[in-house]
Motif scaffolding. Structure first.
Motif, short mmCIF file in Angstrom:
data_model
loop_
_atom_site.label_atom_id
_atom_site.label_comp_id
_atom_site.label_asym_id
_atom_site.label_seq_id
_atom_site.Cartn_x
_atom_site.Cartn_y
_atom_site.Cartn_z
N ARG A 144 -5.37 -5.98 -28.08
CA ARG A 144 -5.91 -6.15 -29.43
C ARG A 144 -6.39 -4.81 -30.00
O ARG A 144 -6.24 -4.53 -31.18
CB ARG A 144 -7.06 -7.15 -29.40
CG ARG A 144 -6.58 -8.57 -29.27
CD ARG A 144 -7.72 -9.54 -29.25
NE ARG A 144 -7.19 -10.90 -29.26
CZ ARG A 144 -7.92 -11.98 -29.07
NH1 ARG A 144 -9.21 -11.87 -28.83
NH2 ARG A 144 -7.37 -13.18 -29.10
N ARG A 145 -6.95 -4.02 -29.14
CA ARG A 145 -7.45 -2.73 -29.63
C ARG A 145 -6.30 -1.84 -30.09
O ARG A 145 -6.38 -1.17 -31.12
CB ARG A 145 -8.26 -2.02 -28.54
CG ARG A 145 -9.57 -2.73 -28.28
CD ARG A 145 -10.42 -2.08 -27.21
NE ARG A 145 -11.28 -3.11 -26.62
CZ ARG A 145 -12.55 -2.95 -26.28
NH1 ARG A 145 -13.13 -1.79 -26.44
NH2 ARG A 145 -13.24 -3.94 -25.76
N LEU A 146 -5.21 -1.88 -29.32
CA LEU A 146 -4.06 -1.08 -29.72
C LEU A 146 -3.53 -1.55 -31.08
O LEU A 146 -3.19 -0.75 -31.94
CB LEU A 146 -2.95 -1.20 -28.67
CG LEU A 146 -3.15 -0.34 -27.41
CD1 LEU A 146 -2.02 -0.63 -26.40
CD2 LEU A 146 -3.15 1.15 -27.78
N LEU B 268 -11.67 6.85 -30.09
CA LEU B 268 -12.56 6.96 -28.92
C LEU B 268 -13.54 5.79 -28.89
O LEU B 268 -13.91 5.29 -27.82
CB LEU B 268 -13.32 8.28 -28.97
CG LEU B 268 -12.45 9.54 -28.85
CD1 LEU B 268 -13.32 10.79 -28.94
CD2 LEU B 268 -11.67 9.51 -27.54
N GLU B 269 -13.94 5.36 -30.07
CA GLU B 269 -14.83 4.22 -30.16
C GLU B 269 -14.13 2.96 -29.62
O GLU B 269 -14.73 2.15 -28.93
CB GLU B 269 -15.18 4.03 -31.63
CG GLU B 269 -16.59 3.57 -31.88
CD GLU B 269 -16.84 3.41 -33.37
OE1 GLU B 269 -16.23 4.16 -34.17
OE2 GLU B 269 -17.61 2.51 -33.73
N LEU B 270 -12.84 2.84 -29.93
CA LEU B 270 -12.06 1.70 -29.44
C LEU B 270 -12.01 1.68 -27.91
O LEU B 270 -12.03 0.63 -27.30
CB LEU B 270 -10.64 1.75 -30.01
CG LEU B 270 -10.45 1.16 -31.41
CD1 LEU B 270 -9.10 1.57 -31.98
CD2 LEU B 270 -10.57 -0.36 -31.37
N VAL B 271 -11.93 2.85 -27.33
CA VAL B 271 -11.81 2.95 -25.89
C VAL B 271 -13.15 2.71 -25.19
O VAL B 271 -13.23 2.07 -24.16
CB VAL B 271 -11.24 4.33 -25.49
CG1 VAL B 271 -11.31 4.53 -23.98
CG2 VAL B 271 -9.81 4.46 -25.98
N THR B 272 -14.21 3.24 -25.80
CA THR B 272 -15.50 3.24 -25.10
C THR B 272 -16.47 2.20 -25.61
O THR B 272 -17.47 1.90 -24.96
CB THR B 272 -16.19 4.61 -25.27
OG1 THR B 272 -16.45 4.81 -26.67
CG2 THR B 272 -15.31 5.73 -24.76
N LEU C 276 -15.44 -4.16 -21.16
CA LEU C 276 -14.88 -5.38 -21.75
C LEU C 276 -13.37 -5.28 -21.99
O LEU C 276 -12.72 -6.25 -22.32
CB LEU C 276 -15.59 -5.72 -23.06
CG LEU C 276 -17.08 -6.08 -22.91
CD1 LEU C 276 -17.67 -6.42 -24.26
CD2 LEU C 276 -17.25 -7.24 -21.95
N ILE C 277 -12.82 -4.07 -21.84
CA ILE C 277 -11.36 -3.93 -21.94
C ILE C 277 -10.72 -4.74 -20.83
O ILE C 277 -9.63 -5.28 -20.96
CB ILE C 277 -10.95 -2.44 -21.89
CG1 ILE C 277 -11.23 -1.81 -23.26
CG2 ILE C 277 -9.49 -2.29 -21.51
CD1 ILE C 277 -10.83 -0.37 -23.38
#
Ligand SMILES: *[C@@H]1O[C@H](CO)[C@@H](O)[C@H](O)[C@H]1NC(C)=O
Ligand SMILES: *[C@@H]1O[C@H](CO)[C@@H](O)[C@H](O)[C@H]1NC(C)=O
Length: 953
Positions: free
Chosen positions: A727-729, A822-826, A861-862
């Motif tokens: 979803r983040r991608l 970066l926010e999406l990753v962390t 949560l990823i």
């Protein structure tokens, strides 16, 4: 060998310069962001190095901002949560800026190094945040003379280093906090010398635990509150006390007898309560100077013997305390006594003042007793004796006697010139005691427990003036002299007030640094005032004469011109108003000249009407109806620009209505330009404009409603939407496509300027939609490829190159997008607890290791052991946040790369097909660019709907 060493040294030097320049730049960005909306910032704040180039009010240590002293700067604005970004701050003094308002952000608790916080005499309101208790280093806290309400936060009990705690003159309510049920209270503040809580609305009892022998209290002031119950006897063990004020409350019960253990006590104010029992015995309290026990219901008694045996007493006030009998003559023979007030008792017999005239006694007020005679009645005494409303004055012939008149204060003081004659000064200027004309810095000095009462005795003021000059000179401040005038005691608070003027030495006015340093000397108690004046505080007048501030210079001509201009303006306004009224009256339906929309409703082909595509006009009436008269229930967001409401149109379509607050409205032409721009932007990944309303002084934008809230809420867990890696991608791809459209396919191109996770909305299928073009700026100067503009944006996402150069390019959005990635990753905010996400990732990233060694900062949560493509994704993000814009990829390249990463991750980006090309909005003028915006270099959309600032959590 030597060479190598030199090179090494050089490298080391470069490295440290780079690091330090970086940190001072970071504080620069923080300061900019903190003060972005402030008015009257010091004009010396130019460039991007607050530590290097003489920024007024800022002091640095090791290139970090450690002190902000901006007292008396006429600042207008709010203290935003960005204050937390100045993580090295140890001193913050914003006193005497009446234009500073709003609440204290809870994030202030993150300033872990703060030692001194002074916000005296501003207009802050709301409750004092609990987080204040996190300021472990805090030693000096002065929040007095604001409009704070709510309780005293019990967390204040954590401030184990506090020495000075002044919360006076606010609207604080509730109980005095003491420890219990897991919270700490004021009694834990063992180093505190000052509890100043007067003039609030505190209620409940004075807890016995509040006082114990391990405390170091010197001044305990709880005057003018609503405290009830008895005075605890524990106060008698705090033998460091010098001033105690519990006057003007509703205390009952008797005064604990061990109060006489307070051998260092100088000022005891217990008046205006409901105290009972015997009059307290103050025998042996030989340092007492000021005693006021008036207006209580003590048991009836004679004048106590201690009243005649306190060697330093200047003032004895026992008005309305049930005293009877004869007054002993010894009372008036005390060497220090200045004032005796025994009004409204049952004192009787003959008054004999002995040789009162030979000492300092100035007033004996015995009004409203039953005294029958006065021994010195026919003598030439100087002391003012008041026997009005006593038997002796009841006979008609006596009533004209001097002692039968009511007491009149005639104590005046004003600093005199120092052996010189004051010259005539031009208007606005005042002659200093040294007879130089200048613009003094002025205000009122207050003493909360003045130890004397002869307000006409100049020697007190001389001592105070001397202490002021000593303090200013020891700080090397450009002060010529000081003057004091108009002393008086405010009867309702019993604070002493005196006007203070501080005159400049080197020129006829102070500069900002001069004023703020003078103010700080007083606000921070660097001024060591004489003991009789302690504790004191100061409230400054506005200073409108800063050097270089010519507009404030006034002259007779200036005044005349001003008056003429005012009259002309007034007439013009009156005329316009008249015309308006007439027009309104006979208006057939609107007049077009001033309002580009006025005719739009009536005549769709009117040239004045905005060129809209797919967006419609709404009447105010309609929108009122759809939002249930803009009811709170329909609010879905709010910010500096105003509020956002959810509404359902009759077609069933859900919309979000952004209603501009008055202060964020823009002119009609700008508004029109904005909606034209917004209506021409159509893309699956951009929030679409459904319409607008411009009526009756309202400016509203109606957007399609995006149901799943902001990406920020999803990442923070607030929205409850689970964001797995796929979803983040997908979100990243959508947002990148929206942005690429704005940059490369919108016509003319648009730079968003405020890309951040709270501006990415998620629709029902979790498609990303880029929102808030509130700060958008058209890319009009394609030859140069950039726009010079006032820097706008949000902390943490801001392109440093843009900040430095103020030149805006699409690459600034790319930078912000990199931060967003970066926010999406962390799932961390870009700046969290003073840490910058870009630097954090840089620090842990190691491309030689598996997953680039990013395990420690990936959002748990990823929920995948090795999210596929994540390393590549971070690598791309790091390219987006490259220092030099030229090294960053374009958004189109970013889209390509994310598509590749998705393929790697096993998602089919084609299924997320980009419909951009089909939806390109060909400009109505056949691609030939109308440039309605090109003329306006300073044009910014931020006026109408500045984006909501998102505070790092
Ligand atoms: C009382 O005051 C004196 C003089 O200021 C000081 O030295 C002494 O420590 C004080 N006593 C207490 C108990 O604080
Ligand atoms: C004024 O006050 C000082 C103490 O500060 C005292 O010594 C002096 O006697 C007083 N003067 C008069 C006239 O009372």
């Amino acid at each position: 060998m030597e060479q190598v060493f030199k090179v090494f040294l050089l490298l080391l030097l470069c490295q440290s310069l780079l690091v330090s320049a970086q940190s001072s730049y970071e504080d620069f960005v923080s300061l900019q962001s903190l003060t972005e909306s402030w008015q009257n910032k010091p004009p010396s704040w130019v460039g991007s190095d607050p530590c290097g180039s003489g920024w007024e009010g800022i002091r640095c240590t090791n290139l970090r901002v450690t002190s902000i002293i901006l007292a008396s700067m006429n600042l207008v604005g709010k203290l935003s949560s960005d204050i937390q970004l100045l993580s090295e701050l140890d001193t913050l003094d914003l006193s005497y800026n009446k234009g500073l308002t709003g609440t204290i952000p809870k994030e202030i608790g993150n300033l872990r190094k703060l030692k001194t916080l002074i916000l005296v005499g501003c207009s802050f309101f709301g409750s004092i945040p609990d987080s204040i208790g996190s300021l472990q280093q805090l030693n000096f806290l002065a929040l007095n003379s604001n409009q704070f309400s709510g309780n005293i936060p019990p967390t204040i009990g954590n401030l184990s280093n506090i020495n000075w705690l002044d919360l006076s003159d606010n609207h604080l309510e509730g109980a005095i906090p003491i420890s219990g049920q897991g919270v700490l209270g004021l009694e834990k503040l063992l180093k505190a010398k000052h509890f100043h809580m007067g003039n609030n609305r505190l209620s409940g009892g004075i807890p016995a635990q509040l006082f114990h022998s391990d405390m170091s209290l010197v001044h305990v002031l709880f005057d003018s509150n609503q405290l009830s119950g008895g005075m605890p006897s524990t106060i008698g063990v705090v033998n460091s006390l010098e001033a105690v004020r519990f006057d003007r409350n509703q205390l009952s019960g008797s005064v604990p007898s061990n109060i006489s253990n307070l051998r260092n006590l100088s000022d005891l104010y217990l008046s205006n309560n409901r105290l009972r029992g015997p009059l307290p015995d103050l025998t042996g309290m030989n340092l007492l100077t000021y005693v006021d026990l008036s207006n209580n219901t003590f048991d009836s008694s004679d004048i106590p013997s201690w009243a005649s045996s306190l060697p330093l007493m200047t003032t004895l006030k026992l008005e309305n305390t049930n005293l009877g009998g004869q007054i002993p003559v010894s009372l008036f023979n005390q060497p220090s006594l200045e004032t005796v007030v025994l009004k409204s008792n049952q004192l009787s017999g003959t008054l004999d003042i002995g040789n009162a005239d030979s000492n300092r006694l100035k007033l004996i007020d015995l009004e409203n007793n039953t005294i029958t005679d006065f021994t010195q009645r026919n003598m030439n005494y100087k002391v003012s004796v008041v026997l009005a409303r006593n038997r002796i004055c009841l006979e008609a012939e006596a009533s004209t006697e001097r002692y039968c008149q009511e007491s009149q204060s005639n104590s005046i003081y004003s600093t005199l010139p120092n052996n010189c004659s004051p010259p005539p000064c031009s208007s606005g200027q005042i002659s200093s005691p040294n007879c130089k004309c200048s613009h003094p810095y002025s205000g009122t000095l207050y003493a909360r427990a003045l130890s004397f009462s002869d307000l006409g005795n100049g020697s007190y003021y001389k001592e105070l003036e001397l202490s002021l000059m000593t303090a200013f000179q020891s700080q090397n401040l450009p002060v010529d002299s000081v003057s004091l005038s108009n002393p008086f005691r405010n009867a309702s608070t019993d604070y002493f007030e005196v006007s203070l003027k501080v005159f400049p030495s080197s020129s006829d006015r102070f500069n900002r640094t001069g004023v703020s340093n003078i103010a700080f000397v007083i606000s921070s108690q660097l001024l060591k005032a004489p003991k009789f004046f302690l504790p004191y505080f100061f409230i400054a007048d506005d200073y409108g004469y800063y050097a270089g501030n010519e507009s404030k210079k006034s002259s007779h001509i200036g005044i005349i011109v001003g008056v003429v201009v005012a009259v002309v303006v007034f007439l013009a306004v009156a005329l316009l108003a008249g015309i308006y009224v007439v027009r309104q009256k006979k208006r057939a339906k609107g007049s077009a000249e001033l309002n580009p929309f006025a005719n739009w409703k009536l005549n769709k082909n009117n040239g004045m009407a905005p060129q809209l595509k797919g967006a419609r006009w709404f009447s105010l009436e309609e929108l009122k109806k759809y939002t249930n008269n803009f009811s709170e229930d329909n609010t879905v967001g709010s910010g500096g620009y105003g509020k956002v409401y959810r509404a359902v149109l009759p077609t069933g379509e859900l919309v979000a209505i952004k209603r501009a607050a008055e202060e964020s409205m823009q002119g009609a032409v700008e508004f029109k330009t904005e909606i034209e721009l917004l209506s021409r932007v159509h893309h699956k990944n951009l929030v679409g404009l459904a319409g607008f309303c411009f009526e009756n002084g309202e400016q509203m934008l109606v957007y399609e409603y995006i149901p799943n809230g902001t990406l920020m809420d999803s990442l923070s867990g607030k929205s409850g939407i689970r964001m797995d890696w796929m979803r983040r991608l997908k979100v990243a791809l959508g947002a990148a496509r929206g942005l690429a459209y704005l940059h490369e396919l919108a016509n003319p191109p648009i730079i968003h300027r405020d890309i951040k996770s709270s501006n990415i909305l998620l629709d029902e299928h979790l498609n990303a939609k880029v929102a808030d073009f509130g700060l958008s700026k058209l890319l009009v100067d394609s030859e140069r490829g950039h726009i010079t503009t006032q820097v706008k944006g949000t902390m943490g996402y801001l392109d440093p190159e843009y900040y430095m150069t103020q030149q805006l390019t699409e690459k600034s959005d790319v930078y912000s997008f990199g931060v967003l990635m970066l926010e999406l990753v962390t799932a961390r905010r870009p700046i969290e607890k003073g840490k910058y996400i870009v630097r954090e990732v840089q620090n842990v990233m190691d491309t030689t290791k598996e997953l680039f060694n990013l395990h420690s900062i990936i959002d748990p949560l990823i929920n995948q052991v090795t999210p596929r493509g994540l390393d590549k994704f971070v690598e791309l993000a790091m390219r987006c946040v490259k220092e030099y814009a030229a090294e960053r990829p374009s958004m189109a390249e970013v889209v390509k790369e994310i598509e590749n990463i998705m393929e790697l991750a096993g998602l089919n980006p084609a299924s997320e097909s980009d419909p951009t090309t089909e939806e390109i909005d060909v400009d109505a003028n056949g691609g030939k660019l109308r440039r309605p915006y090109a003329h306006d270099e300073g044009f910014s959309y931020s006026g109408a709907f500045p984006s909501t600032k998102v505070e790092p959590q």
